[in-house]
Structure formats: C-alpha cells, structure tokens
Scaffold this motif. Sequence first.
Motif, PDB file in Angstrom:
ATOM      1  N   LYS A 154       0.854  -1.188   0.000  1.00  0.00           N
ATOM      2  CA  LYS A 154       0.000   0.000   0.000  1.00  0.00           C
ATOM      3  C   LYS A 154       0.889   1.236   0.000  1.00  0.00           C
ATOM      4  CE  LYS A 154      -3.943  -2.069   2.422  1.00  0.00           C
ATOM      5  NZ  LYS A 154      -4.874  -1.950   3.578  1.00  0.00           N
ATOM      6  N   CYS A 174      -1.287  10.684  -4.982  1.00  0.00           N
ATOM      7  CA  CYS A 174      -2.078   9.581  -5.516  1.00  0.00           C
ATOM      8  C   CYS A 174      -1.810   8.361  -4.650  1.00  0.00           C
ATOM      9  CB  CYS A 174      -1.721   9.295  -6.978  1.00  0.00           C
ATOM     10  SG  CYS A 174      -0.018   8.730  -7.217  1.00  0.00           S
ATOM     11  N   THR A 176      -2.176   3.727  -4.382  1.00  0.00           N
ATOM     12  CA  THR A 176      -2.493   2.443  -5.005  1.00  0.00           C
ATOM     13  C   THR A 176      -3.965   2.114  -4.747  1.00  0.00           C
ATOM     14  OG1 THR A 176      -1.638   1.359  -3.002  1.00  0.00           O
ATOM     15  CG2 THR A 176      -0.154   1.512  -4.897  1.00  0.00           C
ATOM     16  N   LYS A 177      -4.530   1.309  -5.620  1.00  0.00           N
ATOM     17  CA  LYS A 177      -5.964   1.018  -5.573  1.00  0.00           C
ATOM     18  C   LYS A 177      -6.374   0.264  -4.304  1.00  0.00           C
ATOM     19  CE  LYS A 177      -6.674   2.704  -9.723  1.00  0.00           C
ATOM     20  NZ  LYS A 177      -7.446   3.953  -9.927  1.00  0.00           N
ATOM     21  N   ASN A 178      -5.431  -0.444  -3.668  1.00  0.00           N
ATOM     22  CA  ASN A 178      -5.792  -1.252  -2.501  1.00  0.00           C
ATOM     23  C   ASN A 178      -5.872  -0.453  -1.205  1.00  0.00           C
ATOM     24  OD1 ASN A 178      -3.071  -0.755  -2.415  1.00  0.00           O
ATOM     25  ND2 ASN A 178      -2.452  -2.839  -1.914  1.00  0.00           N
ATOM     26  N   ASP A 180      -8.079   1.724   0.914  1.00  0.00           N
ATOM     27  CA  ASP A 180      -9.516   2.002   0.929  1.00  0.00           C
ATOM     28  C   ASP A 180      -9.804   3.465   1.263  1.00  0.00           C
ATOM     29  OD1 ASP A 180      -9.399   2.296   3.750  1.00  0.00           O
ATOM     30  OD2 ASP A 180      -9.789   0.158   4.053  1.00  0.00           O
ATOM     31  N   SER A 181     -11.066   3.833   1.146  1.00  0.00           N
ATOM     32  CA  SER A 181     -11.465   5.235   1.317  1.00  0.00           C
ATOM     33  C   SER A 181     -11.188   5.746   2.724  1.00  0.00           C
ATOM     34  CB  SER A 181     -12.953   5.396   0.986  1.00  0.00           C
ATOM     35  OG  SER A 181     -13.750   4.558   1.804  1.00  0.00           O
ATOM     36  N   LYS A 184      -7.507   6.437   2.891  1.00  0.00           N
ATOM     37  CA  LYS A 184      -7.230   7.614   2.069  1.00  0.00           C
ATOM     38  C   LYS A 184      -7.600   8.887   2.814  1.00  0.00           C
ATOM     39  CE  LYS A 184      -7.613   5.883  -2.690  1.00  0.00           C
ATOM     40  NZ  LYS A 184      -8.460   5.896  -3.912  1.00  0.00           N
ATOM     41  N   GLU A 201      -5.985  10.555  -9.525  1.00  0.00           N
ATOM     42  CA  GLU A 201      -6.053   9.111  -9.740  1.00  0.00           C
ATOM     43  C   GLU A 201      -4.825   8.580 -10.478  1.00  0.00           C
ATOM     44  OE1 GLU A 201      -8.177   6.959  -8.657  1.00  0.00           O
ATOM     45  OE2 GLU A 201      -9.821   8.198  -7.912  1.00  0.00           O
ATOM     46  N   ASP A 202      -4.315   9.384 -11.412  1.00  0.00           N
ATOM     47  CA  ASP A 202      -3.224   8.954 -12.290  1.00  0.00           C
ATOM     48  C   ASP A 202      -1.885   9.458 -11.746  1.00  0.00           C
ATOM     49  OD1 ASP A 202      -1.483   8.344 -14.350  1.00  0.00           O
ATOM     50  OD2 ASP A 202      -2.876   8.976 -15.928  1.00  0.00           O
ATOM     51  N   GLU A 203      -0.931   8.547 -11.565  1.00  0.00           N
ATOM     52  CA  GLU A 203       0.378   8.911 -11.028  1.00  0.00           C
ATOM     53  C   GLU A 203       1.134   9.864 -11.952  1.00  0.00           C
ATOM     54  OE1 GLU A 203       4.435   6.785  -9.229  1.00  0.00           O
ATOM     55  OE2 GLU A 203       2.954   5.585 -10.314  1.00  0.00           O
TER      56      GLU A 203
END
Length: 339
Positions: A154, A174, A176-178, A180-181, A184, A201-203
């Motif tokens: 993470k 930004c 990683t997708k794993n 969670d909110s 974040k 969202e995009d690095e």
Amino acid sequence: FFSKYRTKMLFAAFHRSHSHSLFRLSSMLMTNRCLSKSTSSGVFNQVGFIGAGKMAEAMIAPMVHSGLQPADKICLYDVSSTALDGYKKEYPDIEIAHSMDEIVEKSNLVVCAVKPQNLSPEFFAGMNPSPDTILLSVVAGCPISKFLQGGFTKVARSMPNTPAQVGKGMTVWCATKNIDSEDKDRVKKVLSSFGKQVFVEDEDFIDMSTSISGSGPAYVFMLMEAMIDAGVHMGFSRPIATTLVHHTLLGATVYAMETREHPVVLRNSVTSPAGTTASAIYELENGKFRTVIKDAIWACYRRSLEMSEKDSNVGPGRMGKKEIVVVPKGELKQEDVES
C-alpha cells in the motif's frame, strides 16, 4: 449623521485593534481542545518517519500542534543523531528509533522523507512491512513501483513543496488502488495539516505537478530576487525593497484567489494604454518572459520523468519527433527519398 458616522468609525477601530487578539485566543482554545482530545489517540496508531529533514519537520510540527497526531505516537529515524536530538528537544514525547526496520515494524503509516539518491535496493533490505502498512512517499521523482518492489503493498505518493514549512504547502498525491477510502481519508488529513492537498487518480500527474507546484516556489523566489535587486538598484534600501516585493506578490496572489478572475483580466486592469505598466509588459514580452517560464516548467517535468526512469521525450517540439537514421552514402536511392 456625523454622530452616527463617528460611532461607526470608533467601533471599526475597536474591532480592528482587538480582532488579532481575539483570533489568537480562539486559536489557542481550539488548539488546546484538539490536544486534549488527542492525548490518547491519533489519526494513525503510529506514524513513523524515515528521514528527519525539513519536510519531516514541516509535517510533524502541524500534526502535533493541531492535535492530529500526538508526539508519543510518532517515531523517527535518521542517520544524523544531531537531527534526532533536535526533535527530541522540541518534542520530548517523540520516540527515536534505532533503525528503519524498527520504524516499519512499529508504524501503521511510514513516511519516507529521504533524498531520491538514497533509495537504492539496499535501502529496503531487511524491511518486512505488514500488508496493512501504508507507505507515504514525499520523495521527488520516485515512482510507486520502486516502493512496491521494496516490499510495500500500500503506497501513497505525494509531491509537497517547501511552503509546507509554514503551513502553506501545496501537495498533489495519488495512491495504489488497494488503499480504501477510510485510509485515504486519514492520509488526506495528514497532508492537509500543512497546507492544501489535491488527490489525483493517475500517477503521471505527480510528475507534472513537480514542475508546477513542487519546484514552483523556486521560480517565484527568482522573480522575487530580481524585483528586489532592481529596487535596490533604483535606490531603495534592501529591507524596504524586500517589503515592497513580498507584499506585492502576496497581495497579487490573494487578489487573484479572491476574485477568481482570469489572470489576463487582472493584468489588463493594471495596464493603462501607453502607461508605465504597458512599457514594462512590452519589455517582458520582447524578452519572451512567457516562453522562458513555460520552457522551464517543461524542462523540470522532463527531469522528473528521467528520475522516475520514464520516457522524457515530451513537450513542444519533441512529441511525434521523427527518428533520424544515418545511411552510408550510396545506399539510399533518390526514389526512396521522394517516396
């Protein structure tokens, strides 16, 4: 009429003279209330810092003083014992770790605040992060992939800037997708403690932001330096020239933010036909002021890409560039050129 006007003016003067004191009092009460709430808990159970430089200082101070993260729930490691002694003197409750491995083992959030050149494969040797450990990088030009290769799963990558040291930072980040909110949101609170933050969202936007907000203060400081030197050259003392320039840049920025007008509208409102400002703008345009600024930003962006080991062939005159192939004389026919 005059009696009412005088009463209004006296009230305004009283309000101005006491507003600063009232603001300070309310800030102190708010800080004390936050501190009393946070003595037993923080936004993370434990925040660990690898690196005790200026950026670590810029993050730790607001977190502790606002009550977001108490000092006894922060641990710190640096190769410099002198730097660590300074933190211990300022924050007696802060925990000093003996190794980076200890930081990783104890912390829910690991903040990597070292120089980019220190992130060699040996840097991660011996680290055994938990799958739930979040690594927050404030290292310029270091992609998320490098930390994933180092064993972290993470990762949040951020690009703050130096005004964070006075609580006026601008940070783009930004993750990683794993992550969670909820996590974040906690990272967001940490980054918001020393200024404004923007999540992307995009690095790829992190490298872009490096060239604008990350390195941007240096461009402003160079403009500031040039304006101050010109004032001294004209005859102002350096302290007076400095005050004039500081407050001009500050006022112009706040004015632009408050009015939300396009910069060209604001510039035109200062520029009278055949006036003094028009003469100055004429010289700036002749000197390609805009082009130099834009070229500097593109150069910074390309360097950030190079540090991230990405293709840096971007920018005006570079995208879609044809490859030049050198062919020995006599091996290329005229019809090949025409076709």
